[in-house]
Design a protein around this motif. Structure first.
Motif, PDB file in Angstrom:
ATOM      1  N   LEU A  73      -4.049   4.754 -33.552  1.00  0.00           N
ATOM      2  CA  LEU A  73      -4.318   6.182 -33.414  1.00  0.00           C
ATOM      3  C   LEU A  73      -3.812   6.965 -34.624  1.00  0.00           C
ATOM      4  CD1 LEU A  73      -3.481   6.774 -29.627  1.00  0.00           C
ATOM      5  CD2 LEU A  73      -5.738   6.762 -30.715  1.00  0.00           C
ATOM      6  N   ARG A  74      -2.755   6.457 -35.269  1.00  0.00           N
ATOM      7  CA  ARG A  74      -2.241   7.153 -36.451  1.00  0.00           C
ATOM      8  C   ARG A  74      -3.239   7.148 -37.598  1.00  0.00           C
ATOM      9  NH1 ARG A  74       2.949   5.124 -34.884  1.00  0.00           N
ATOM     10  NH2 ARG A  74       2.582   3.193 -36.069  1.00  0.00           N
ATOM     11  N   PHE A  88      -6.157   8.070 -37.427  1.00  0.00           N
ATOM     12  CA  PHE A  88      -7.009   9.246 -37.289  1.00  0.00           C
ATOM     13  C   PHE A  88      -6.354  10.502 -37.867  1.00  0.00           C
ATOM     14  CE2 PHE A  88      -8.676   6.314 -34.235  1.00  0.00           C
ATOM     15  CZ  PHE A  88     -10.028   6.573 -34.164  1.00  0.00           C
ATOM     16  N   TRP A  89      -5.061  10.452 -38.129  1.00  0.00           N
ATOM     17  CA  TRP A  89      -4.355  11.629 -38.648  1.00  0.00           C
ATOM     18  C   TRP A  89      -4.303  11.536 -40.166  1.00  0.00           C
ATOM     19  CZ3 TRP A  89      -3.487  16.274 -37.211  1.00  0.00           C
ATOM     20  CH2 TRP A  89      -2.514  17.062 -37.811  1.00  0.00           C
ATOM     21  N   PRO A  90      -5.012  12.401 -40.870  1.00  0.00           N
ATOM     22  CA  PRO A  90      -5.105  12.256 -42.329  1.00  0.00           C
ATOM     23  C   PRO A  90      -3.820  12.672 -43.039  1.00  0.00           C
ATOM     24  CG  PRO A  90      -6.240  14.247 -41.625  1.00  0.00           C
ATOM     25  CD  PRO A  90      -5.794  13.554 -40.372  1.00  0.00           C
ATOM     26  N   ALA A  91      -3.721  12.254 -44.291  1.00  0.00           N
ATOM     27  CA  ALA A  91      -2.599  12.665 -45.135  1.00  0.00           C
ATOM     28  C   ALA A  91      -2.753  14.145 -45.484  1.00  0.00           C
ATOM     29  CB  ALA A  91      -2.565  11.825 -46.413  1.00  0.00           C
ATOM     30  N   PRO A  92      -1.659  14.833 -45.748  1.00  0.00           N
ATOM     31  CA  PRO A  92      -1.757  16.265 -46.086  1.00  0.00           C
ATOM     32  C   PRO A  92      -2.501  16.479 -47.396  1.00  0.00           C
ATOM     33  CG  PRO A  92       0.468  15.440 -46.510  1.00  0.00           C
ATOM     34  CD  PRO A  92      -0.257  14.356 -45.790  1.00  0.00           C
TER      35      PRO A  92
END
Length: 389
Positions: free
Chosen positions: A27-28, A30-34
């Motif tokens: 799931l991580r 799916f969280w993009p880099a800043p």
């Protein structure tokens, strides 16, 4: 008591990750880099997108007032994000914005006319639009939306491609050019390297990058020229980080063999032969460097007659041959390039590569000779830095 079926080991065996941990790791993804931009660039992007869309909307509303078609297309918003937020992207250049939008819409019109099933027409329109954009080098993601819009709104017809699609996108491109220029961004942005500015300046050349891109075989949202420039900058930064704090005193040869200016040449040559060195710094009584004598100097002296031209021989015949030097001071090169022991090794690169030096004496803060650095010393240091993980 019977022995256990499996031998025990002292090393702890790490248990496999639980299903929950594996799901959490998945799931991580799916969280993009800043986004790697500062607050000033964020403000530029937000204000620029809002301003450009508002300007195009005012123009389109004025031009399309009273016409039976919509005066603005929704995909213009995503095109504005590309032009302002990523003005160097190949997908945001004027040709992809204009041709990608118009041609994709026309492909959608054709699919809506020729394919009776709406669902099939939707898929065919977007797929064929991408194929056309790739073939004509005008890939623009909002073009897929234009193709789909044409299938879902067949009543608008082909004239919709001129207004609002073409005029909307043309107004957006012109507005984007003005805003990017005023805020210090290049648009349109060059997509090809200008000449061979970076050739030989780093660990790879343009042909190496072409080979890597061919192997990667994916569409990049950055121009090839910018990618090459970024890679060279990254390589330079890594090289500087590796050698940036290394000092000359750490790579010099020491103790160093030296002679005084009054040393007979035969003694200096014997010293060089004995210790297998190619250069001898010449020092005064306080160990300050006043010159340097090298094997090349001796070779020039030995071959002086062979290199004399006819004019020099006539002058020697009339005026007499000059007396050959017998001491080091008559053969040495002076003044001589020298560096401090606390000086950065990176400072040596231009001295060896551009100034043509082969041996550089190293002195301390009191200008006393403490060592010498040769091209071999520098090459070994650079090779170790490149090989270091």
């Amino acid at each position: 008591m019977s022995a256990p079926p499996f031998p025990r080991t002292d090393a702890a065996v790490e248990p496999p990750p639980s299903v929950l941990r594996r799901v959490a790791g998945w799931l991580r993804l799916f969280w993009p880099a800043p986004a790697g931009v500062n607050q000033r660039e964020r403000l530029r992007m937000v204000s620029g997108i809002a301003l450009c869309v508002a300007v195009v909307a005012l123009f389109a509303h004025w031009f399309g007032a009273g016409l039976p078609v919509p005066w603005m297309v929704a995909s213009l918003g995503s095109s504005a994000v590309l032009i302002i937020a990523m003005p160097s992207s190949p997908l945001a250049q004027p040709w992809p914005v204009l041709a990608g939008s118009v041609l994709s819409y026309m492909v959608g019109v054709a699919c809506a006319t020729l394919v009776p099933n709406v669902a099939v027409a939707c898929g065919a329109a977007v797929g064929l639009a991408v194929a056309v954009m790739l073939a004509l080098r005008c890939l623009h993601p909002p073009g897929g939306a234009m193709a789909l819009f044409a299938v879902l709104n067949p009543q608008d017809g082909a004239a919709f491609a001129v207004f609002p699609v073409l005029l909307n996108m043309l107004a957006l491109v012109l507005t984007g050019m003005a805003f990017n220029h005023l805020t210090g961004r290049s648009y349109p942005h060059a997509q090809r390297a200008r000449g061979a500015a970076h050739k030989g300046s780093g660990a790879f050349i343009s042909a190496d990058l072409d080979a890597a891109l061919s192997h990667y075989n994916q569409v990049l949202d950055v121009s090839r020229a910018d990618l090459e420039g970024l890679l060279h900058l990254a390589g330079k930064a890594a090289f500087q980080r590796t050698l940036g704090e290394l000092r000359c005193g750490e790579i010099m040869s020491s103790p160093v063999h030296a002679v005084v200016a009054e040393t007979p040449l035969k003694d200096a040559w014997a010293l060089m032969r004995k210790h297998a060195v190619k250069a001898l710094p010449v020092v005064d009584g306080a160990r300050r460097v006043v010159g340097i004598v090298t094997v090349a100097d001796f070779m020039r002296l030995a071959n002086l007659d062979m290199h004399e031209g006819m004019g020099q021989r006539l002058r020697s015949l009339i005026m007499g041959r000059p007396k050959r030097p017998e001491q080091v001071q008559g053969l040495m090169s002076s003044p001589v390039q020298q560096v401090l022991s606390e000086q950065h090794v990176m400072d040596l690169v231009p001295l060896f590569s551009e100034a043509g030096h082969h041996h550089i004496p190293v002195v301390n803060d009191a200008q006393e000779l403490v060592g010498i650095i040769t091209q071999t010393d520098l090459v070994k240091t650079l090779a170790a830095a490149v090989a270091r993980p």
